[in-house]
Motif scaffolding. Structure first.
Motif, PDB file in Angstrom:
ATOM      1  N   PHE A   8       0.833  -1.209   0.000  1.00  0.00           N
ATOM      2  CA  PHE A   8       0.000   0.000   0.000  1.00  0.00           C
ATOM      3  C   PHE A   8       0.868   1.260   0.000  1.00  0.00           C
ATOM      4  O   PHE A   8       0.624   2.204  -0.755  1.00  0.00           O
ATOM      5  N   THR A   9       1.897   1.264   0.830  1.00  0.00           N
ATOM      6  CA  THR A   9       2.780   2.426   0.933  1.00  0.00           C
ATOM      7  C   THR A   9       3.556   2.646  -0.363  1.00  0.00           C
ATOM      8  O   THR A   9       3.760   3.786  -0.789  1.00  0.00           O
ATOM      9  N   ALA A  10       3.991   1.558  -0.990  1.00  0.00           N
ATOM     10  CA  ALA A  10       4.699   1.680  -2.274  1.00  0.00           C
ATOM     11  C   ALA A  10       3.799   2.318  -3.327  1.00  0.00           C
ATOM     12  O   ALA A  10       4.256   3.133  -4.140  1.00  0.00           O
ATOM     13  N   LEU A  11       2.507   1.971  -3.304  1.00  0.00           N
ATOM     14  CA  LEU A  11       1.568   2.576  -4.251  1.00  0.00           C
ATOM     15  C   LEU A  11       1.384   4.060  -3.964  1.00  0.00           C
ATOM     16  O   LEU A  11       1.339   4.879  -4.892  1.00  0.00           O
ATOM     17  N   LEU A  12       1.297   4.432  -2.676  1.00  0.00           N
ATOM     18  CA  LEU A  12       1.192   5.849  -2.339  1.00  0.00           C
ATOM     19  C   LEU A  12       2.468   6.604  -2.700  1.00  0.00           C
ATOM     20  O   LEU A  12       2.406   7.785  -3.055  1.00  0.00           O
ATOM     21  N   PHE A  13       3.613   5.929  -2.602  1.00  0.00           N
ATOM     22  CA  PHE A  13       4.880   6.572  -2.979  1.00  0.00           C
ATOM     23  C   PHE A  13       4.815   7.109  -4.408  1.00  0.00           C
ATOM     24  O   PHE A  13       5.347   8.189  -4.701  1.00  0.00           O
ATOM     25  N   ILE A  14       4.146   6.368  -5.281  1.00  0.00           N
ATOM     26  CA  ILE A  14       4.009   6.822  -6.670  1.00  0.00           C
ATOM     27  C   ILE A  14       3.328   8.193  -6.704  1.00  0.00           C
ATOM     28  O   ILE A  14       3.696   9.069  -7.486  1.00  0.00           O
ATOM     29  N   GLY A  15       2.334   8.389  -5.824  1.00  0.00           N
ATOM     30  CA  GLY A  15       1.658   9.676  -5.756  1.00  0.00           C
ATOM     31  C   GLY A  15       2.559  10.805  -5.302  1.00  0.00           C
ATOM     32  O   GLY A  15       2.392  11.951  -5.734  1.00  0.00           O
ATOM     33  N   THR A  16       3.532  10.501  -4.438  1.00  0.00           N
ATOM     34  CA  THR A  16       4.420  11.555  -3.942  1.00  0.00           C
ATOM     35  C   THR A  16       5.333  12.100  -5.027  1.00  0.00           C
ATOM     36  O   THR A  16       5.919  13.180  -4.849  1.00  0.00           O
ATOM     37  N   LEU A  17       5.458  11.403  -6.136  1.00  0.00           N
ATOM     38  CA  LEU A  17       6.305  11.887  -7.222  1.00  0.00           C
ATOM     39  C   LEU A  17       5.760  13.182  -7.816  1.00  0.00           C
ATOM     40  O   LEU A  17       6.483  13.902  -8.501  1.00  0.00           O
ATOM     41  N   ARG A  18       4.474  13.485  -7.524  1.00  0.00           N
ATOM     42  CA  ARG A  18       3.878  14.752  -7.963  1.00  0.00           C
ATOM     43  C   ARG A  18       3.837  15.781  -6.836  1.00  0.00           C
ATOM     44  O   ARG A  18       3.291  16.864  -7.016  1.00  0.00           O
ATOM     45  N   LEU A  19       4.375  15.458  -5.666  1.00  0.00           N
ATOM     46  CA  LEU A  19       4.274  16.347  -4.509  1.00  0.00           C
ATOM     47  C   LEU A  19       5.613  17.001  -4.213  1.00  0.00           C
ATOM     48  O   LEU A  19       5.997  17.937  -4.880  1.00  0.00           O
ATOM     49  N   ASN A  20       6.365  16.500  -3.220  1.00  0.00           N
ATOM     50  CA  ASN A  20       7.670  17.111  -2.939  1.00  0.00           C
ATOM     51  C   ASN A  20       8.678  16.059  -2.507  1.00  0.00           C
ATOM     52  O   ASN A  20       8.311  14.921  -2.164  1.00  0.00           O
ATOM     53  N   ARG A  21       9.951  16.431  -2.537  1.00  0.00           N
ATOM     54  CA  ARG A  21      11.026  15.475  -2.257  1.00  0.00           C
ATOM     55  C   ARG A  21      10.972  14.957  -0.828  1.00  0.00           C
ATOM     56  O   ARG A  21      11.284  13.794  -0.563  1.00  0.00           O
ATOM     57  N   ALA A  22      10.586  15.812   0.102  1.00  0.00           N
ATOM     58  CA  ALA A  22      10.534  15.391   1.498  1.00  0.00           C
ATOM     59  C   ALA A  22       9.516  14.272   1.690  1.00  0.00           C
ATOM     60  O   ALA A  22       9.798  13.264   2.356  1.00  0.00           O
ATOM     61  N   LEU A  23       8.333  14.422   1.092  1.00  0.00           N
ATOM     62  CA  LEU A  23       7.324  13.362   1.196  1.00  0.00           C
ATOM     63  C   LEU A  23       7.761  12.107   0.454  1.00  0.00           C
ATOM     64  O   LEU A  23       7.466  10.989   0.887  1.00  0.00           O
ATOM     65  N   GLN A  24       8.466  12.274  -0.647  1.00  0.00           N
ATOM     66  CA  GLN A  24       8.994  11.112  -1.360  1.00  0.00           C
ATOM     67  C   GLN A  24       9.915  10.307  -0.454  1.00  0.00           C
ATOM     68  O   GLN A  24       9.840   9.068  -0.403  1.00  0.00           O
ATOM     69  N   PHE A  25      10.749  11.008   0.305  1.00  0.00           N
ATOM     70  CA  PHE A  25      11.673  10.324   1.217  1.00  0.00           C
ATOM     71  C   PHE A  25      10.906   9.615   2.330  1.00  0.00           C
ATOM     72  O   PHE A  25      11.217   8.478   2.687  1.00  0.00           O
ATOM     73  N   VAL A  26       9.890  10.285   2.888  1.00  0.00           N
ATOM     74  CA  VAL A  26       9.081   9.671   3.954  1.00  0.00           C
ATOM     75  C   VAL A  26       8.459   8.372   3.458  1.00  0.00           C
ATOM     76  O   VAL A  26       8.563   7.324   4.120  1.00  0.00           O
ATOM     77  N   PHE A  27       7.827   8.409   2.302  1.00  0.00           N
ATOM     78  CA  PHE A  27       7.119   7.229   1.815  1.00  0.00           C
ATOM     79  C   PHE A  27       8.079   6.148   1.320  1.00  0.00           C
ATOM     80  O   PHE A  27       7.777   4.954   1.447  1.00  0.00           O
ATOM     81  N   ALA A  28       9.219   6.534   0.772  1.00  0.00           N
ATOM     82  CA  ALA A  28      10.212   5.536   0.358  1.00  0.00           C
ATOM     83  C   ALA A  28      10.763   4.792   1.569  1.00  0.00           C
ATOM     84  O   ALA A  28      10.849   3.553   1.576  1.00  0.00           O
ATOM     85  N   THR A  29      11.129   5.531   2.609  1.00  0.00           N
ATOM     86  CA  THR A  29      11.679   4.878   3.803  1.00  0.00           C
ATOM     87  C   THR A  29      10.604   4.087   4.544  1.00  0.00           C
ATOM     88  O   THR A  29      10.899   3.045   5.141  1.00  0.00           O
ATOM     89  N   LEU A  30       9.346   4.539   4.483  1.00  0.00           N
ATOM     90  CA  LEU A  30       8.277   3.785   5.131  1.00  0.00           C
ATOM     91  C   LEU A  30       8.019   2.469   4.394  1.00  0.00           C
ATOM     92  O   LEU A  30       7.773   1.438   5.030  1.00  0.00           O
ATOM     93  N   THR A  31       8.082   2.497   3.069  1.00  0.00           N
ATOM     94  CA  THR A  31       7.938   1.259   2.298  1.00  0.00           C
ATOM     95  C   THR A  31       9.005   0.257   2.693  1.00  0.00           C
ATOM     96  O   THR A  31       8.720  -0.924   2.965  1.00  0.00           O
ATOM     97  N   ILE A  32      10.246   0.719   2.757  1.00  0.00           N
ATOM     98  CA  ILE A  32      11.356  -0.155   3.154  1.00  0.00           C
ATOM     99  C   ILE A  32      11.140  -0.684   4.569  1.00  0.00           C
ATOM    100  O   ILE A  32      11.365  -1.867   4.854  1.00  0.00           O
TER     101      ILE A  32
END
Length: 198
Positions: free
Chosen positions: A116-140
């Motif tokens: 689920f988090t990996a799918l939301l990470f795709i959405g962060t690619l349209r938002l900002n780098r900080a959120l991308q990092f949050v969701f990438a590290t949460l997926t891991i």
């Protein structure tokens, strides 16, 4: 008439993003201090999971829906209920309501949240780098925790704990940035903005 309607419909409510990010980040840090082996799973973590990581994020998500932020609504309400279900999985067996969750079942639970988090990470690619990092590290983090439960290897869980500290700290950083940028009315604390949606 059009100008009057636009004025009436204009949203002047506060940005709930910092609340949701702080609730997620602080609770994640505290749980992962436990996962890293610094202290036992205790009432402090469970209370944070119910009242701040859980309830406050759900509230933030509901407020995001009023701001027409589908991503924020989905993320905050989902992770708010993640914390509530996690506490339920831990506490309900203590009361004898249900059998304790097995390690394979917990691994499946964490894996589903990782997907689920990996799918939301795709959405962060349209938002900002900080959120991308949050969701990438949460997926891991979810996949590491799932691997730790699936294998019974405490070393993996401890590694996940340290990685979770990074994830939680990044959410706190992002919440601070959104809050301070709003207070100062400018890009006071960088988030690596891609768009202005968040």
């Amino acid at each position: 008439m059009k100008e009057i309607n636009e004025l009436v419909l204009r949203d002047s409510s506060a940005n709930p993003g910092p609340l949701g990010l702080f609730a997620f980040g602080t609770t994640t840090v505290l749980l992962n201090l436990h996962n890293a082996g610094f202290f036992e799973l205790n009432s402090m973590i469970l209370a944070m999971g119910i009242f701040y990581g859980g309830t406050a994020q759900v509230i933030a998500g509901i407020l995001e829906s009023k701001k027409n932020n589908t991503f924020g609504m989905t993320a905050f309400i989902s992770y708010g209920f993640f914390w509530l279900t996690l506490v339920g999985l831990i506490v309900m067996p203590k009361f004898g309501w249900v059998a304790a969750t097995s390690k394979p079942a917990m691994a499946a639970y964490l894996t589903v949240w990782g997907i689920f988090t990996a799918l939301l990470f795709i959405g962060t690619l349209r938002l900002n780098r900080a959120l991308q990092f949050v969701f990438a590290t949460l997926t891991i983090l979810f996949f590491l925790l799932a691997a730790g439960d699936a294998t019974g290897n405490e070393t993996i869980t401890h590694i996940a704990g340290y990685e979770g500290l990074i994830c939680g700290a990044s959410a706190i950083y992002t919440g601070t940035a959104v809050l301070l940028n709003d207070v100062y009315g400018r890009n006071f604390w960088p988030v690596g903005t891609v768009t202005n949606n968040y």
